[in-house]
Scaffold this motif. Structure first.
Motif, PDB file in Angstrom:
ATOM      1  N   ASP A   1      56.547  42.463  40.532  1.00 49.12           N
ATOM      2  CA  ASP A   1      55.607  42.056  41.590  1.00 49.12           C
ATOM      3  C   ASP A   1      55.588  43.057  42.738  1.00 49.12           C
ATOM      4  OD1 ASP A   1      54.673  39.802  40.354  1.00 49.12           O
ATOM      5  OD2 ASP A   1      56.193  38.484  41.233  1.00 49.12           O
ATOM      6  N   GLY A   2      56.734  43.609  43.091  1.00 47.97           N
ATOM      7  CA  GLY A   2      56.803  44.526  44.211  1.00 47.97           C
ATOM      8  C   GLY A   2      56.175  45.873  43.948  1.00 47.97           C
ATOM      9  N   MET A   3      55.812  46.160  42.716  1.00 50.91           N
ATOM     10  CA  MET A   3      55.271  47.463  42.367  1.00 50.91           C
ATOM     11  C   MET A   3      53.780  47.396  42.048  1.00 50.91           C
ATOM     12  SD  MET A   3      58.395  48.764  39.927  1.00 50.91           S
ATOM     13  CE  MET A   3      57.755  50.428  39.732  1.00 50.91           C
ATOM     14  N   ARG A   4      53.189  46.225  42.117  1.00 53.71           N
ATOM     15  CA  ARG A   4      51.782  46.064  41.780  1.00 53.71           C
ATOM     16  C   ARG A   4      50.886  46.318  42.987  1.00 53.71           C
ATOM     17  NH1 ARG A   4      51.969  40.293  38.450  1.00 53.71           N
ATOM     18  NH2 ARG A   4      53.598  40.891  36.962  1.00 53.71           N
ATOM     19  N   THR A   5      49.770  46.959  42.750  1.00 52.55           N
ATOM     20  CA  THR A   5      48.749  47.121  43.777  1.00 52.55           C
ATOM     21  C   THR A   5      47.487  46.440  43.283  1.00 52.55           C
ATOM     22  OG1 THR A   5      49.644  49.254  44.506  1.00 52.55           O
ATOM     23  CG2 THR A   5      47.368  48.761  45.116  1.00 52.55           C
ATOM     24  N   PHE A   6      47.248  45.239  43.772  1.00 54.70           N
ATOM     25  CA  PHE A   6      46.036  44.516  43.398  1.00 54.70           C
ATOM     26  C   PHE A   6      44.873  45.034  44.241  1.00 54.70           C
ATOM     27  CE2 PHE A   6      49.397  41.299  42.475  1.00 54.70           C
ATOM     28  CZ  PHE A   6      49.168  41.200  41.108  1.00 54.70           C
ATOM     29  N   THR A   7      43.730  45.194  43.647  1.00 53.48           N
ATOM     30  CA  THR A   7      42.567  45.686  44.382  1.00 53.48           C
ATOM     31  C   THR A   7      41.386  44.745  44.189  1.00 53.48           C
ATOM     32  OG1 THR A   7      41.446  46.958  42.635  1.00 53.48           O
ATOM     33  CG2 THR A   7      43.342  48.001  43.706  1.00 53.48           C
TER      34      THR A   7
ATOM     35  N   ASN B   1      41.358  49.050  28.601  1.00 57.44           N
ATOM     36  CA  ASN B   1      41.092  49.834  27.408  1.00 57.44           C
ATOM     37  C   ASN B   1      40.724  51.265  27.794  1.00 57.44           C
ATOM     38  OD1 ASN B   1      38.295  49.954  28.061  1.00 57.44           O
ATOM     39  ND2 ASN B   1      37.948  47.993  27.047  1.00 57.44           N
ATOM     40  N   LYS B   2      40.478  52.092  26.793  1.00 57.08           N
ATOM     41  CA  LYS B   2      40.261  53.525  27.027  1.00 57.08           C
ATOM     42  C   LYS B   2      39.097  53.766  27.977  1.00 57.08           C
ATOM     43  CE  LYS B   2      39.483  57.875  24.547  1.00 57.08           C
ATOM     44  NZ  LYS B   2      39.292  58.507  23.210  1.00 57.08           N
ATOM     45  N   GLU B   3      38.005  53.010  27.818  1.00 54.03           N
ATOM     46  CA  GLU B   3      36.824  53.201  28.660  1.00 54.03           C
ATOM     47  C   GLU B   3      37.066  52.732  30.101  1.00 54.03           C
ATOM     48  OE1 GLU B   3      36.770  51.732  25.654  1.00 54.03           O
ATOM     49  OE2 GLU B   3      35.995  53.521  24.621  1.00 54.03           O
ATOM     50  N   GLN B   4      37.965  51.774  30.288  1.00 59.10           N
ATOM     51  CA  GLN B   4      38.207  51.209  31.618  1.00 59.10           C
ATOM     52  C   GLN B   4      39.264  51.978  32.407  1.00 59.10           C
ATOM     53  OE1 GLN B   4      39.381  47.381  30.176  1.00 59.10           O
ATOM     54  NE2 GLN B   4      37.357  46.455  30.454  1.00 59.10           N
ATOM     55  N   GLN B   5      40.060  52.808  31.740  1.00 53.90           N
ATOM     56  CA  GLN B   5      41.139  53.512  32.424  1.00 53.90           C
ATOM     57  C   GLN B   5      40.583  54.417  33.533  1.00 53.90           C
ATOM     58  OE1 GLN B   5      44.458  53.395  32.303  1.00 53.90           O
ATOM     59  NE2 GLN B   5      44.498  51.803  30.731  1.00 53.90           N
ATOM     60  N   THR B   6      41.220  54.364  34.697  1.00 50.27           N
ATOM     61  CA  THR B   6      40.813  55.182  35.835  1.00 50.27           C
ATOM     62  C   THR B   6      42.016  55.335  36.758  1.00 50.27           C
ATOM     63  OG1 THR B   6      39.178  55.398  37.621  1.00 50.27           O
ATOM     64  CG2 THR B   6      39.996  53.184  37.162  1.00 50.27           C
ATOM     65  N   THR B   7      41.814  55.863  37.952  1.00 53.03           N
ATOM     66  CA  THR B   7      42.886  55.967  38.939  1.00 53.03           C
ATOM     67  C   THR B   7      42.419  55.364  40.248  1.00 53.03           C
ATOM     68  OG1 THR B   7      42.187  58.126  39.790  1.00 53.03           O
ATOM     69  CG2 THR B   7      43.693  58.122  37.885  1.00 53.03           C
ATOM     70  N   LEU B   8      43.372  55.002  41.088  1.00 54.25           N
ATOM     71  CA  LEU B   8      43.036  54.432  42.391  1.00 54.25           C
ATOM     72  C   LEU B   8      42.257  55.439  43.224  1.00 54.25           C
ATOM     73  CD1 LEU B   8      43.275  52.082  44.349  1.00 54.25           C
ATOM     74  CD2 LEU B   8      45.533  52.930  45.017  1.00 54.25           C
ATOM     75  N   SER B   9      42.674  56.702  43.205  1.00 55.13           N
ATOM     76  CA  SER B   9      41.982  57.732  43.986  1.00 55.13           C
ATOM     77  C   SER B   9      40.540  57.906  43.518  1.00 55.13           C
ATOM     78  CB  SER B   9      42.730  59.066  43.871  1.00 55.13           C
ATOM     79  OG  SER B   9      43.996  58.981  44.464  1.00 55.13           O
ATOM     80  N   ALA B  10      40.327  57.851  42.213  1.00 58.26           N
ATOM     81  CA  ALA B  10      38.976  58.005  41.671  1.00 58.26           C
ATOM     82  C   ALA B  10      38.068  56.876  42.130  1.00 58.26           C
ATOM     83  CB  ALA B  10      39.024  58.056  40.151  1.00 58.26           C
TER      84      ALA B  10
ATOM     85  N   LYS C   1      34.822  57.165  44.535  1.00 60.33           N
ATOM     86  CA  LYS C   1      33.553  56.663  44.011  1.00 60.33           C
ATOM     87  C   LYS C   1      32.826  55.809  45.042  1.00 60.33           C
ATOM     88  CE  LYS C   1      31.739  53.420  40.569  1.00 60.33           C
ATOM     89  NZ  LYS C   1      32.104  52.539  39.412  1.00 60.33           N
ATOM     90  N   TYR C   2      33.547  54.885  45.675  1.00 61.13           N
ATOM     91  CA  TYR C   2      32.895  53.975  46.615  1.00 61.13           C
ATOM     92  C   TYR C   2      32.641  54.634  47.964  1.00 61.13           C
ATOM     93  CZ  TYR C   2      33.104  50.181  43.325  1.00 61.13           C
ATOM     94  OH  TYR C   2      32.894  49.390  42.222  1.00 61.13           O
TER      95      TYR C   2
ATOM     96  N   ASN D   1      41.644  49.255  49.387  1.00 64.22           N
ATOM     97  CA  ASN D   1      41.408  48.790  48.023  1.00 64.22           C
ATOM     98  C   ASN D   1      40.259  47.786  47.944  1.00 64.22           C
ATOM     99  OD1 ASN D   1      43.601  50.328  47.148  1.00 64.22           O
ATOM    100  ND2 ASN D   1      45.035  48.683  47.614  1.00 64.22           N
ATOM    101  N   ASP D   2      39.407  47.805  48.949  1.00 64.60           N
ATOM    102  CA  ASP D   2      38.232  46.940  48.983  1.00 64.60           C
ATOM    103  C   ASP D   2      36.996  47.837  48.882  1.00 64.60           C
ATOM    104  OD1 ASP D   2      36.021  45.397  49.690  1.00 64.60           O
ATOM    105  OD2 ASP D   2      37.161  44.175  51.101  1.00 64.60           O
ATOM    106  N   PRO D   3      36.249  47.784  47.781  1.00 62.79           N
ATOM    107  CA  PRO D   3      35.115  48.693  47.601  1.00 62.79           C
ATOM    108  C   PRO D   3      34.070  48.612  48.700  1.00 62.79           C
ATOM    109  CG  PRO D   3      35.053  46.913  45.992  1.00 62.79           C
ATOM    110  CD  PRO D   3      36.391  46.866  46.652  1.00 62.79           C
ATOM    111  N   GLU D   4      33.804  47.423  49.227  1.00 59.39           N
ATOM    112  CA  GLU D   4      32.788  47.281  50.274  1.00 59.39           C
ATOM    113  C   GLU D   4      33.249  47.934  51.574  1.00 59.39           C
ATOM    114  OE1 GLU D   4      29.732  46.289  49.773  1.00 59.39           O
ATOM    115  OE2 GLU D   4      30.338  46.108  47.677  1.00 59.39           O
ATOM    116  N   LYS D   5      34.536  47.811  51.893  1.00 61.29           N
ATOM    117  CA  LYS D   5      35.068  48.422  53.115  1.00 61.29           C
ATOM    118  C   LYS D   5      35.049  49.944  52.988  1.00 61.29           C
ATOM    119  CE  LYS D   5      38.846  47.875  56.438  1.00 61.29           C
ATOM    120  NZ  LYS D   5      40.114  47.179  56.733  1.00 61.29           N
ATOM    121  N   ILE D   6      35.334  50.447  51.796  1.00 59.45           N
ATOM    122  CA  ILE D   6      35.323  51.891  51.567  1.00 59.45           C
ATOM    123  C   ILE D   6      33.899  52.432  51.654  1.00 59.45           C
ATOM    124  CG2 ILE D   6      35.747  53.703  49.852  1.00 59.45           C
ATOM    125  CD1 ILE D   6      38.135  52.050  48.909  1.00 59.45           C
TER     126      ILE D   6
END
Length: 327
Positions: free
Chosen positions: A135-141, A183-192, A196-197, A299-304
């Protein structure tokens, strides 16, 4: 024996054999064909998937149905019982086949224990995660996963500190959630996603789009990366440097952002009174930049996106001592 049969979710071949057997048994034990199909399906779930034990799915062992399924397995070579195997506790097996098998779950009033139910009633397959998820290592977005919307809401991305694997957070009807490896198509990074937003926000005001705005966004994303995943990588580099040389040099620390590069260069130690005076005069743009960093790391797309629309007003290529001007 096909390994696919030894998995948690039901397999179409199992169901086809079960339906044929139900036709043969019609009229025996006082049950018609549909009643036999339901009885055998309940037992198949019970012995194929641990989620349908009395504790969870409410199913209990039916000795007669158990014997019938055992005979089917011997005659056909298709496994009808996963108990005692690792697959018995695997939610993700055969989830790619749920659109073909979900009718059997509905027949006995159950919901598949794996897979992702979509808002339109169809199902997405899932795969097991391969990284321990403390739990301490998760970053929920709040970043949405395209093509993944359940009756309980939008699927969103989750990241694990120190891992290159991306996860999908799937909301459940009871307010809880499940985590699956993307899955392979969904894989991305937080920075990406942040980039994007931020760019999406910039595009909403194309008449103001400037190189300074892009630079500001790049620096904010880079600084956020340096302060999160970059910290983990630098810790690893520092340990390697110490073990090989007996010391930790600044050359073992690598950062993408100009801010962190400046901080480790030693220049902060040379700040003079004149520098402080200039910094005071520049407090507003400095705060603007820090607000940008805060927004990008939310980690909030609208705020970004909102940060992107505001970011076109401030240049960020200024060095200490240079003035900041509104564009």
């Amino acid at each position: 024996m096909n390994q696919d049969y030894n998995n948690r979710q039901l397999h179409p071949d199992q169901i086809a054999l079960l339906k044929e057997q139900a036709k043969k048994l019609a009229g025996t034990q006082g049950l018609d064909e549909s009643e036999w199909e339901k009885r055998l399906t309940q037992q198949l779930l019970h012995q194929n998937d641990s989620a349908y034990s009395p504790t969870f799915g409410g199913q209990s062992n039916d000795p007669l149905a158990e014997q019938i399924l055992a005979n089917l397995a011997r005659e056909s070579g298709v496994s009808m019982d996963a108990r005692g195997t690792a697959a018995y506790d695997d939610h993700t097996g055969n989830t790619e086949l749920l659109n073909k098998t979900v009718g059997s779950y509905k027949l006995v009033g159950q919901t598949p224990s794996g897979g992702i139910e979509q808002a339109d009633g169809t199902w997405l397959g899932t795969q097991p995660g391969t990284t321990p998820m403390s739990d301490g290592m998760r970053t929920f977005t709040k970043f949405p996963v395209e093509g993944c919307t359940t009756p309980a809401g939008q699927c969103t991305y989750t990241f694990i500190f120190g891992s290159n694997t991306t996860y999908v957070k799937v909301p459940q009807a009871d307010g809880s959630f499940q985590l699956y490896e993307a899955n392979k198509e969904q894989q991305t990074t937080l920075s990406a996603l942040e980039a994007k937003y931020y760019v999406a926000g910039l595009k909403e005001t194309p008449e103001k789009l400037k190189n300074a705005a892009v630079a500001l966004g790049n620096e904010a994303v880079a600084l956020n990366k340096d302060l999160t995943t970059g910290t983990f990588l630098n810790a690893s580099n520092a340990v390697t440097s110490f073990l090989s040389t007996g010391a930790v040099g600044s050359d073992s620390l690598t950062f993408e952002s100009k801010t962190m590069q400046w901080l480790i260069s030693g220049k902060p130690l040379d700040i003079t009174g004149a520098d402080v005076f200039k910094a005071v005069l520049s407090v507003t743009p400095v705060m603007t930049f820090m607000n940008q960093v805060e927004s990008v790391s939310s980690n909030d797309p609208e705020k970004i996106k909102a940060a992107g629309t505001e970011g076109d007003s401030w240049p960020v290529d200024s060095l200490p001592g240079k003035s900041w001007k509104r564009g």
